[in-house]
Design an enzyme around this catalytic site. Structure first.
Site, PDB file in Angstrom:
ATOM      1  N   LYS A 121      53.829 -22.485 -23.613  1.00  0.00           N
ATOM      2  CA  LYS A 121      54.201 -21.067 -23.503  1.00  0.00           C
ATOM      3  C   LYS A 121      53.061 -20.168 -23.961  1.00  0.00           C
ATOM      4  CE  LYS A 121      56.208 -17.387 -25.695  1.00  0.00           C
ATOM      5  NZ  LYS A 121      56.716 -16.863 -26.951  1.00  0.00           N
ATOM      6  N   ASP A 139      60.141 -17.624 -22.579  1.00  0.00           N
ATOM      7  CA  ASP A 139      60.553 -17.587 -23.986  1.00  0.00           C
ATOM      8  C   ASP A 139      62.074 -17.714 -24.043  1.00  0.00           C
ATOM      9  OD1 ASP A 139      61.596 -15.125 -23.254  1.00  0.00           O
ATOM     10  OD2 ASP A 139      60.755 -14.054 -24.964  1.00  0.00           O
TER      11      ASP A 139
END
Length: 210
Positions: A121, A139
């Site tokens: 991420k 997220d």
């Protein structure tokens, strides 16, 4: 409404809500962005933005970060969760940037994810917001909302990212992932009861009509 139709409606509504989307984490370059994203794990962007000015004033480059001791970094980020681990990661991250990349943040997922504290991420955010490559960082807000909107099975963030990339065109990824994050925070927070979440209502209120 099909999955593709839901995805198109979401994109259209989010574009009306958020025609411009600022990057939530304050930074001045790819390195300070990467540090800020690494710090944001299990804490809020707001808290990170409160801490990073003092951190970047003394360690805004890999060269300066590497010169600090772990305890000095920890003191600067002590208000953030997991500060022990994050201080260790930031020091080693800086050292490896100097050893492997001449102090320059690399522009490949493989090289980014080889750095301490940089998962997929974080690497995706750096590639997207730092360098402008098409990416769809997922997220907790995005994972939760895409599951809620029945656009993904919700098994894990890897599947969610893959589903997002299949549903929306590459040219909107960098903006859309931020728009979804902003929507989640403002209209559909995890601990909320969904009163303001008009998008979910729009998507499913007519599902029984056919």
């Amino acid at each position: 409404m099909t999955k593709k139709q839901r995805a198109a409606l979401i994109q259209s509504e989010l574009e009306k809500l958020y025609p411009e989307v600022p990057i939530p984490l304050d930074h001045t370059d790819a390195y300070t962005l990467m540090v800020a994203v690494a710090l944001s794990a299990q804490t809020t962007d707001k808290k990170v933005n409160q801490v990073t000015p003092d951190l970047f004033a003394v360690a805004g480059t890999p060269q300066r970060m590497a010169k600090l001791e772990e305890f000095q970094i920890k003191e600067l980020i002590k208000e953030i969760g997991l500060s022990n681990t994050k201080a260790k990661n930031l020091k080693r991250m800086a050292e490896l940037l100097l050893e492997r990349h001449n102090g320059v943040v690399p522009q490949t997922y493989e090289e980014l994810e080889a750095l301490p504290g940089v998962g997929h991420k974080t690497a995706s955010v750096v590639m997207s917001q730092g360098f402008g490559f098409p990416a769809f960082p997922v997220d907790t807000h995005i994972h939760r909302l895409m599951t809620q909107w029945k656009l993904t099975s919700g098994k894990n963030v890897i599947e969610t990212e893959k589903d997002a990339k299949n549903l929306w065109k590459e040219e909107v990824w960098n903006k859309l992932h931020l728009q979804i994050i902003f929507y989640g925070r403002e209209y559909s927070p995890a601990r909320g009861k969904g009163e303001k979440d008009f998008l979910t209502k729009m998507l499913f209120e007519e599902k029984e009509i056919n």
